[in-house]
Motif scaffolding. Structure first.
Motif, PDB file in Angstrom:
ATOM      1  N   ARG A   4       5.743  -3.138 -13.961  1.00  0.00           N
ATOM      2  CA  ARG A   4       6.071  -2.841 -15.358  1.00  0.00           C
ATOM      3  C   ARG A   4       6.856  -1.540 -15.480  1.00  0.00           C
ATOM      4  O   ARG A   4       6.618  -0.595 -14.739  1.00  0.00           O
ATOM      5  CB  ARG A   4       4.797  -2.729 -16.182  1.00  0.00           C
ATOM      6  N   ARG A   5       7.757  -1.532 -16.434  1.00  0.00           N
ATOM      7  CA  ARG A   5       8.507  -0.332 -16.772  1.00  0.00           C
ATOM      8  C   ARG A   5       8.207   0.029 -18.218  1.00  0.00           C
ATOM      9  O   ARG A   5       7.957  -0.842 -19.038  1.00  0.00           O
ATOM     10  CB  ARG A   5      10.012  -0.568 -16.617  1.00  0.00           C
ATOM     11  N   SER A  20       7.746  -3.430 -20.268  1.00  0.00           N
ATOM     12  CA  SER A  20       8.285  -4.666 -19.695  1.00  0.00           C
ATOM     13  C   SER A  20       7.161  -5.511 -19.130  1.00  0.00           C
ATOM     14  O   SER A  20       6.049  -5.041 -18.905  1.00  0.00           O
ATOM     15  CB  SER A  20       9.293  -4.356 -18.587  1.00  0.00           C
ATOM     16  N   GLY A  24       9.811  -7.400 -14.713  1.00  0.00           N
ATOM     17  CA  GLY A  24      10.945  -6.568 -15.133  1.00  0.00           C
ATOM     18  C   GLY A  24      12.065  -7.362 -15.776  1.00  0.00           C
ATOM     19  O   GLY A  24      13.240  -7.043 -15.620  1.00  0.00           O
ATOM     20  N   VAL A  54       2.383   1.305 -14.654  1.00  0.00           N
ATOM     21  CA  VAL A  54       3.837   1.403 -14.758  1.00  0.00           C
ATOM     22  C   VAL A  54       4.424   1.976 -13.470  1.00  0.00           C
ATOM     23  O   VAL A  54       3.905   2.945 -12.920  1.00  0.00           O
ATOM     24  CB  VAL A  54       4.202   2.283 -15.983  1.00  0.00           C
ATOM     25  N   GLU A  56       7.856   2.724 -13.259  1.00  0.00           N
ATOM     26  CA  GLU A  56       9.038   3.525 -13.593  1.00  0.00           C
ATOM     27  C   GLU A  56       9.089   3.720 -15.101  1.00  0.00           C
ATOM     28  O   GLU A  56       8.759   2.809 -15.861  1.00  0.00           O
ATOM     29  CB  GLU A  56      10.295   2.788 -13.117  1.00  0.00           C
ATOM     30  N   VAL A  57       9.510   4.914 -15.530  1.00  0.00           N
ATOM     31  CA  VAL A  57       9.669   5.209 -16.950  1.00  0.00           C
ATOM     32  C   VAL A  57      11.159   5.419 -17.220  1.00  0.00           C
ATOM     33  O   VAL A  57      11.826   6.160 -16.495  1.00  0.00           O
ATOM     34  CB  VAL A  57       8.873   6.466 -17.365  1.00  0.00           C
ATOM     35  N   VAL A  58      11.665   4.772 -18.259  1.00  0.00           N
ATOM     36  CA  VAL A  58      13.074   4.853 -18.628  1.00  0.00           C
ATOM     37  C   VAL A  58      13.172   5.571 -19.969  1.00  0.00           C
ATOM     38  O   VAL A  58      12.696   5.068 -20.984  1.00  0.00           O
ATOM     39  CB  VAL A  58      13.705   3.448 -18.731  1.00  0.00           C
ATOM     40  N   THR A  92       5.392   8.349 -10.058  1.00  0.00           N
ATOM     41  CA  THR A  92       6.109   7.447 -10.968  1.00  0.00           C
ATOM     42  C   THR A  92       7.422   8.099 -11.378  1.00  0.00           C
ATOM     43  O   THR A  92       7.418   9.140 -12.026  1.00  0.00           O
ATOM     44  CB  THR A  92       5.266   7.157 -12.225  1.00  0.00           C
ATOM     45  N   LEU A 133      15.059  -0.146 -22.968  1.00  0.00           N
ATOM     46  CA  LEU A 133      14.452  -0.738 -21.784  1.00  0.00           C
ATOM     47  C   LEU A 133      15.110  -2.065 -21.420  1.00  0.00           C
ATOM     48  O   LEU A 133      15.388  -2.319 -20.240  1.00  0.00           O
ATOM     49  CB  LEU A 133      12.943  -0.923 -21.996  1.00  0.00           C
ATOM     50  N   TYR A 136      18.398  -1.486 -19.760  1.00  0.00           N
ATOM     51  CA  TYR A 136      18.174  -0.996 -18.398  1.00  0.00           C
ATOM     52  C   TYR A 136      17.775  -2.145 -17.474  1.00  0.00           C
ATOM     53  O   TYR A 136      18.308  -2.292 -16.376  1.00  0.00           O
ATOM     54  CB  TYR A 136      17.088   0.079 -18.419  1.00  0.00           C
ATOM     55  N   LEU A 137      16.838  -2.971 -17.925  1.00  0.00           N
ATOM     56  CA  LEU A 137      16.387  -4.107 -17.110  1.00  0.00           C
ATOM     57  C   LEU A 137      17.533  -5.070 -16.822  1.00  0.00           C
ATOM     58  O   LEU A 137      17.684  -5.555 -15.698  1.00  0.00           O
ATOM     59  CB  LEU A 137      15.249  -4.856 -17.812  1.00  0.00           C
TER      60      LEU A 137
END
Length: 153
Positions: A4-5, A20, A24, A54, A56-58, A92, A133, A136-137
């Motif tokens: 998950r992001r 997410s 992803g 999570v 990754e954090v965007v 992370t 997000l 980005y995905l």
């Protein structure tokens, strides 16, 4: 990397958060946090990272249409740095993603769905985080060929 992001839209008053699915592929709204100088919003983000495992954090980077950093971009960079510091022990990563026009797109989407006025203000930050997000995905997704299809047919 599967997992998950978390998408984050940093505003001066509120912070929109999206999450997410584990693959992803799809971003969905999660929560809107009050942005404060005490850092309780950052504490809550760290808790969300742990709760949802999570990877990754965007954080949205609101650059100008000319591609320059203005005051809002500097705020987002500072926020991402502070979040990076809080997540360092977890490993992370926090990444910045261009978010030009995401709030405009989110507002248009909400209006098209009949969400207006006060109701829109309550969810606009989450909708913008979804836009950040999802963008980005979509740009990061690796396209894998479908084993059931044949291009030689």
């Amino acid at each position: 990397m599967r997992g998950r992001r978390l998408g984050v839209d940093v505003g001066s008053v509120r912070v929109g958060v999206a999450l997410s699915d584990p693959a992803g592929v799809l971003a969905t709204p999660l929560v809107t946090l009050a942005h404060d100088d005490a850092g309780t919003d950052l504490d809550r983000l760290v808790a969300l990272v742990d709760e949802h495992e999570v990877v990754e954090v965007v954080v949205g980077l609101p650059r100008t249409l000319a591609g320059r950093d203005g005051p809002a971009a500097q705020t987002a960079r500072g926020y991402a740095d502070a979040l990076t510091g809080r997540l360092a022990s977890r490993g992370t990563p926090v990444v910045l993603s261009d978010e030009r026009l995401t709030t405009v797109t989110a507002m248009r989407t909400l209006s098209d769905r009949g969400v207006k006025g006060r109701k829109q203000r309550r969810v606009i930050d989450q909708a913008a985080a979804v836009e950040i997000l999802q963008g980005y995905l979509d740009t990061r997704r690796v396209r894998t060929p479908d084993p059931d299809s044949s291009e030689d047919s």
